[in-house]
Design a protein around this motif. Structure first.
Motif, short mmCIF file in Angstrom:
data_model
loop_
_atom_site.label_atom_id
_atom_site.label_comp_id
_atom_site.label_asym_id
_atom_site.label_seq_id
_atom_site.Cartn_x
_atom_site.Cartn_y
_atom_site.Cartn_z
N ILE A 6 4.88 1.14 1.22
CA ILE A 6 5.98 1.70 0.06
C ILE A 6 6.02 3.10 0.36
O ILE A 6 4.93 3.69 0.01
CB ILE A 6 5.52 1.03 -0.97
CG1 ILE A 6 5.45 -0.33 -1.19
CG2 ILE A 6 6.64 1.60 -1.87
CD1 ILE A 6 5.30 -0.97 -2.44
N GLU A 7 7.01 3.49 0.86
CA GLU A 7 7.51 4.94 1.08
C GLU A 7 7.45 5.72 -0.33
O GLU A 7 8.08 5.19 -1.22
CB GLU A 7 8.65 5.25 1.85
CG GLU A 7 8.84 4.64 3.19
CD GLU A 7 7.48 5.38 4.23
OE1 GLU A 7 7.14 6.48 3.68
OE2 GLU A 7 7.20 4.53 5.13
N SER A 8 6.82 6.82 -0.29
CA SER A 8 6.81 7.50 -1.54
C SER A 8 8.35 8.22 -1.79
O SER A 8 8.87 8.33 -0.87
CB SER A 8 6.03 8.73 -1.55
OG SER A 8 5.96 9.65 -0.44
N ILE A 23 0.86 -1.34 0.03
CA ILE A 23 0.03 0.00 -0.01
C ILE A 23 0.94 1.28 0.13
O ILE A 23 2.02 1.26 0.56
CB ILE A 23 -0.94 -0.02 1.39
CG1 ILE A 23 -0.27 -0.10 2.57
CG2 ILE A 23 -1.96 -1.30 1.08
CD1 ILE A 23 -1.24 0.11 3.79
N TYR A 24 0.30 2.37 -0.68
CA TYR A 24 1.22 3.71 -0.81
C TYR A 24 0.40 4.51 0.27
O TYR A 24 -0.74 4.46 0.35
CB TYR A 24 1.16 4.14 -2.16
CG TYR A 24 1.60 3.01 -3.20
CD1 TYR A 24 2.95 3.41 -3.47
CD2 TYR A 24 1.15 1.97 -3.77
CE1 TYR A 24 3.90 2.23 -4.27
CE2 TYR A 24 1.70 1.22 -4.81
CZ TYR A 24 2.88 1.50 -4.85
OH TYR A 24 3.74 0.40 -5.93
N GLU A 66 -2.29 4.23 3.03
CA GLU A 66 -1.50 4.32 4.09
C GLU A 66 -1.61 5.86 4.76
O GLU A 66 -1.23 6.72 3.78
CB GLU A 66 -0.05 4.07 4.16
CG GLU A 66 0.81 4.03 5.37
CD GLU A 66 1.50 5.48 5.43
OE1 GLU A 66 1.56 6.05 6.72
OE2 GLU A 66 1.94 6.10 4.34
N LEU A 67 -1.83 5.94 5.98
CA LEU A 67 -1.63 7.29 6.59
C LEU A 67 -1.54 7.11 8.03
O LEU A 67 -2.03 6.36 8.86
CB LEU A 67 -3.15 8.06 6.29
CG LEU A 67 -3.30 9.66 6.90
CD1 LEU A 67 -2.34 10.49 6.06
CD2 LEU A 67 -4.70 9.88 6.68
N PRO A 117 -9.29 4.77 8.97
CA PRO A 117 -8.56 3.96 9.47
C PRO A 117 -9.33 2.45 9.75
O PRO A 117 -10.44 2.38 10.06
CB PRO A 117 -7.84 4.35 10.69
CG PRO A 117 -8.95 5.49 11.01
CD PRO A 117 -9.48 6.17 9.75
N LEU A 118 -8.43 1.34 9.43
CA LEU A 118 -9.39 0.30 9.70
C LEU A 118 -9.79 -0.11 11.12
O LEU A 118 -10.82 -0.77 11.44
CB LEU A 118 -8.28 -0.87 9.15
CG LEU A 118 -8.21 -1.24 7.97
CD1 LEU A 118 -7.22 -2.46 7.50
CD2 LEU A 118 -9.45 -1.26 7.07
N CYS A 119 -8.98 0.45 12.00
CA CYS A 119 -9.48 0.41 13.32
C CYS A 119 -10.73 0.97 13.91
O CYS A 119 -11.27 0.60 14.64
CB CYS A 119 -8.13 0.64 14.22
SG CYS A 119 -7.71 2.44 14.05
#
Length: 210
Positions: free
Chosen positions: A208-210, A22-23, A70-71, A178-180
């Motif tokens: 995966i880091e930008s 995920i990005y 991702e955040l 967020p999934l949580c």
């Protein structure tokens, strides 16, 4: 003579298949376009339309996309919010004769892009929900006594490229949740969306880091 099974190799291969890249949300761009029209109808009107469509075409099949970003080092699910209250996974209903993957690509392009059919990487089917009768309640399984279900909704994993521009109708909001926050939160997100984190439990997330 039976050959020995390399369980370690099999396990490693399975683990690789269940790693989801995920990005970061910052890799993506967002814009808006003209609003999509809504059907202003009562529950009775909708039920009548549902029954008419079933009589004409049989069981309704819908496809919805599970898209992650991702955040804050945490996986977030992309959701559409309608009228500031209802949350939906991107997707919609199949046309007669249309394949599930083609339908999902068409719906994602119409709701998340400028209208042109983009390339979408549609992965595995994560789960299915069934509507046994003309009622609002859906089940994450098909009851054995139900021979003619009225609707089936299938959730597909959709993997994003490293960068993409999302163009969303003005009367929708595209949110990263967020999934949580979603997990078992039936009251806010409904049973299908709140069940997504459990469907993703077999995956490990590779940010995966930008």
């Amino acid at each position: 003579m039976a050959l020995p099974v390399d369980n370690n190799h099999s396990s490693e291969s399975s683990d690789r298949n269940h790693v989801l890249d995920i990005y970061p949300l910052s890799c993506y761009y967002f814009g808006s376009k003209e609003a999509l029209p809504f059907k202003d109808e009562t529950l009775s009107d909708r039920l009548h339309r549902f029954k008419s469509n079933y009589a004409a075409h049989g069981m309704r099949t819908c496809v919805e996309a599970v898209i992650l970003v991702e955040l804050f080092k945490h996986p977030h699910l992309l959701l559409l919010q309608v009228r500031n209250s209802v949350f939906k996974l991107p997707g919609g209903r199949l046309r007669p004769g249309e394949s599930e993957v083609d339908c999902l690509k068409r719906k994602l392009s119409s709701k998340l892009s400028e209208g042109s059919v983009l390339e979408w990487e549609v992965g595995e089917c994560l789960g299915m929900w069934w509507r046994p009768d003309f009622v609002t309640l859906m089940y994450p399984y098909l009851p054995p006594n139900v021979k003619k279900p009225k609707e089936c909704t299938k959730l597909f994993l959709v993997k994003l490229p490293e960068s993409r521009k999302f163009i969303v109708p003005r009367n929708f909001k595209l949110l990263a949740v967020p999934l949580c926050q979603i997990h078992e939160n039936h009251k806010t997100y409904g049973p299908i969306i709140s069940g997504v984190p459990q469907l993703l439990s077999k995956f490990s997330f590779n940010i995966i880091e930008s």
